[in-house]
Design a protein around this motif. Structure first.
Motif, mmCIF file in Angstrom:
data_model
loop_
_atom_site.group_PDB
_atom_site.id
_atom_site.type_symbol
_atom_site.label_atom_id
_atom_site.label_comp_id
_atom_site.label_asym_id
_atom_site.label_seq_id
_atom_site.Cartn_x
_atom_site.Cartn_y
_atom_site.Cartn_z
ATOM 1 N N LEU A 301 0.771 -1.241 0.000
ATOM 2 C CA LEU A 301 0.000 0.000 0.000
ATOM 3 C C LEU A 301 0.811 1.305 0.000
ATOM 4 N N PRO A 302 1.892 1.434 0.785
ATOM 5 C CA PRO A 302 2.518 2.754 0.926
ATOM 6 C C PRO A 302 3.006 3.388 -0.370
ATOM 7 N N LEU A 303 3.576 2.605 -1.284
ATOM 8 C CA LEU A 303 4.029 3.168 -2.556
ATOM 9 C C LEU A 303 2.897 3.875 -3.293
ATOM 10 N N SER A 304 1.771 3.198 -3.392
ATOM 11 C CA SER A 304 0.645 3.789 -4.120
ATOM 12 C C SER A 304 0.039 4.956 -3.358
ATOM 13 N N MET A 305 0.048 4.907 -2.023
ATOM 14 C CA MET A 305 -0.539 5.985 -1.247
ATOM 15 C C MET A 305 0.293 7.266 -1.337
ATOM 16 N N PHE A 306 1.617 7.161 -1.280
ATOM 17 C CA PHE A 306 2.453 8.352 -1.457
ATOM 18 C C PHE A 306 2.336 8.893 -2.879
ATOM 19 N N GLY A 307 2.246 7.981 -3.849
ATOM 20 C CA GLY A 307 2.026 8.423 -5.214
ATOM 21 C C GLY A 307 0.695 9.131 -5.380
ATOM 22 N N LEU A 308 -0.325 8.617 -4.708
ATOM 23 C CA LEU A 308 -1.645 9.239 -4.762
ATOM 24 C C LEU A 308 -1.620 10.635 -4.157
ATOM 25 N N MET A 309 -0.946 10.793 -3.020
ATOM 26 C CA MET A 309 -0.877 12.105 -2.386
ATOM 27 C C MET A 309 -0.116 13.109 -3.247
ATOM 28 N N ASN A 311 0.343 12.946 -6.635
ATOM 29 C CA ASN A 311 -0.171 13.136 -7.993
ATOM 30 C C ASN A 311 -1.682 12.991 -8.082
ATOM 31 N N GLY A 312 -2.356 13.013 -6.933
ATOM 32 C CA GLY A 312 -3.799 12.776 -6.924
ATOM 33 C C GLY A 312 -4.594 13.952 -7.447
ATOM 34 N N GLY A 313 -5.901 13.794 -7.396
ATOM 35 C CA GLY A 313 -6.782 14.795 -7.974
ATOM 36 C C GLY A 313 -7.348 15.789 -7.002
ATOM 37 N N GLY A 314 -6.646 16.124 -5.949
ATOM 38 C CA GLY A 314 -7.143 17.127 -5.020
ATOM 39 C C GLY A 314 -7.028 16.668 -3.580
ATOM 40 N N GLU A 315 -7.634 17.455 -2.687
ATOM 41 C CA GLU A 315 -7.478 17.199 -1.256
ATOM 42 C C GLU A 315 -8.135 15.903 -0.812
ATOM 43 N N TRP A 316 -9.209 15.477 -1.499
ATOM 44 C CA TRP A 316 -9.837 14.222 -1.114
ATOM 45 C C TRP A 316 -8.898 13.044 -1.368
ATOM 46 N N SER A 317 -8.183 13.071 -2.474
ATOM 47 C CA SER A 317 -7.218 12.011 -2.762
ATOM 48 C C SER A 317 -6.067 12.032 -1.757
ATOM 49 N N ILE A 318 -5.605 13.236 -1.436
ATOM 50 C CA ILE A 318 -4.531 13.368 -0.453
ATOM 51 C C ILE A 318 -4.995 12.847 0.900
ATOM 52 N N ALA A 319 -6.219 13.221 1.289
ATOM 53 C CA ALA A 319 -6.757 12.763 2.568
ATOM 54 C C ALA A 319 -6.906 11.244 2.590
ATOM 55 N N GLY A 320 -7.371 10.669 1.486
ATOM 56 C CA GLY A 320 -7.524 9.219 1.420
ATOM 57 C C GLY A 320 -6.200 8.498 1.591
ATOM 58 N N GLY A 321 -5.169 8.972 0.911
ATOM 59 C CA GLY A 321 -3.851 8.359 1.053
ATOM 60 C C GLY A 321 -3.321 8.461 2.467
ATOM 61 N N ALA A 322 -3.470 9.632 3.089
ATOM 62 C CA ALA A 322 -2.977 9.825 4.459
ATOM 63 C C ALA A 322 -3.722 8.943 5.451
#
Length: 425
Positions: A301-309, A311-322
């Motif tokens: 999970l961590p690789l994809s979560m840091f990538g999501l934060m 390069n994600g599509g906004g604060e909701w994506s960042i919040a989801g990864g965190a």
């Protein structure tokens, strides 16, 4: 036991505050140039080298003189360290010496914290019923997240309610004064705690070891290795997956400083919610299967979560990864607390935890935020912190797969199933 569990609030308030406030402290104590954040994180890493030393000293006191005594002493020293930090002169007043004084106080704080978490975990484990050890001991991790949540809230309010000039001039002192008052209150409450029933048993049977550290090294070396491995996974998932995230988001330009601190509040709440469920689950199915599942998740999970934060599509994506990273770290911490303490008998337990837990925390906790920031700056690969977590999980997984089950209730059920059935004929 309630007082013991809640007292971890102070420990994690201070260390989480330092990391969440790292960008502010870099300006206040190190001048605010492009290397100041690295200097602030390096100070955090260097101070962690004192943590194993403190754990061994306080572990010896706890194993020889009692759990309550070591918990009182460590909290008294933590109160002094936080109050002194709040009163420090800054870079504008004394120049580079400000950063040096901050480092000295961080080392003093790390020394006193060394015996704090291990002492609390041992105290909770020894006072809990066998079938509830996972749930009760996980409360130390949940309470530590209350401290982290409080640190995030105080830091976010302080940053958000005043100008940068006022923050640098005097506002940064407020969170540390709050921490000193909190530590003093917990020290008073701890004076009402009873001694651990396990230590009272040792006194009654005269089995208190003369040299707890030598006793542990002589009799429990495999347990030390397992404790180190579990703690390494717990440390890197927590310190890179939770406490480094605000600095990562702000230094990478993903979120503003105030917004990244506010997001961390959601992550802390997620950990508080997940922790007791993970601890209770380990009471039902065992420590080993839960830790193995979490180890596999830490690889994926961590690789994809840091990538999501990044390069994600906004604060909701960042919040989801965190939040996903926070839940992963909370689960490992919750189950790791009873699993590590159960590796050792009551005799020498604090010394065993001191060696296994705090050495792993010093290497994979205090050092990793600095390394993560340095490597992200050097390589430009924003998912690299996730790769660090995955690498440690991969190395630890063989130990988790081969460790014996330590949950008393699960081990008892397995023993009963293994007994030959009585022939009723």
């Amino acid at each position: 036991m309630v007082v013991a569990a809640l007292s971890t609030v102070v420990e994690w308030y201070d260390f989480t505050l330092y990391l969440y406030f790292a960008t502010v402290l870099s300006r206040v104590f190190f001048g605010g140039d492009r290397h100041s954040l690295l200097a602030t994180l390096a100070g955090f890493a260097v101070s962690y080298a004192m943590r194993p030393l403190g754990a061994m000293v306080f572990g010896h006191i706890g194993d020889r003189l009692g759990r309550q005594r070591t918990l009182l002493l460590s909290m008294m020293l933590m109160t002094v360290a936080m109050l002194a930090t709040a009163l420090l002169p800054d870079y504008a007043a004394i120049g580079p010496a400000a950063g040096g004084l901050l480092l000295v106080l961080r080392c003093f704080m790390a020394f006193s914290v060394g015996g704090e978490y291990t002492g609390v975990v041992a105290y909770l484990l020894e006072g809990a019923r066998a079938e509830r050890r996972g749930l009760i001991t996980s409360l130390a991790s949940a309470a530590s997240e209350v401290g982290a949540l409080l640190a995030v809230a105080v830091a976010a309010l302080t940053v958000g309610m005043m100008s940068e000039a006022h923050l640098a001039a005097w506002g940064w002192r407020i969170p540390f004064l709050v921490g000193a008052a909190l530590a003093g209150s917990v020290w008073i409450a701890r004076s009402t705690m009873q001694e651990s029933p396990e230590f009272l048993r040792q006194l009654e049977h005269r089995t208190v070891p003369d040299s707890p550290l030598r006793h542990t090294l002589a009799n429990h070396r495999p347990a030390l290795l397992r404790t180190f491995a579990i703690s390494a996974l717990g440390s890197i998932t927590y310190y890179v997956g939770i406490t480094y995230v605000p600095a990562f988001l702000s230094s990478s330009g993903i979120l503003a400083e105030g917004r990244s601190l506010g997001l961390s509040t959601l992550a802390a709440v997620a950990v508080i919610v997940v922790t007791p469920f993970a601890g209770a689950l380990s009471d039902r199915v065992g420590r080993k299967p839960v830790l193995v599942a979490l180890g596999v998740a830490a690889m994926l999970l961590p690789l994809s979560m840091f990538g999501l934060m990044a390069n994600g599509g906004g604060e909701w994506s960042i919040a989801g990864g965190a939040i996903v990273l926070a839940c992963l770290a909370g689960g490992v911490s919750a189950v790791g607390a009873p699993a590590t303490a159960e590796q050792f008998p009551g005799e020498g337990r604090l010394s065993g935890l001191a060696l296994g837990v705090t050495v792993a925390t010093a290497l994979f906790g205090g050092l990793t935020p600095f390394l993560a920031e340095l490597l992200v700056q050097r390589t430009g690969w924003t998912a690299l912190p996730g790769a660090m977590i995955a690498a440690v999980a991969l190395a630890v997984l063989p130990v988790l797969l081969t460790m014996p089950e330590t949950c008393p209730a699960v081990a008892r059920r397995r023993f009963r199933r293994a007994l030959p059935q009585r022939d009723n004929g």
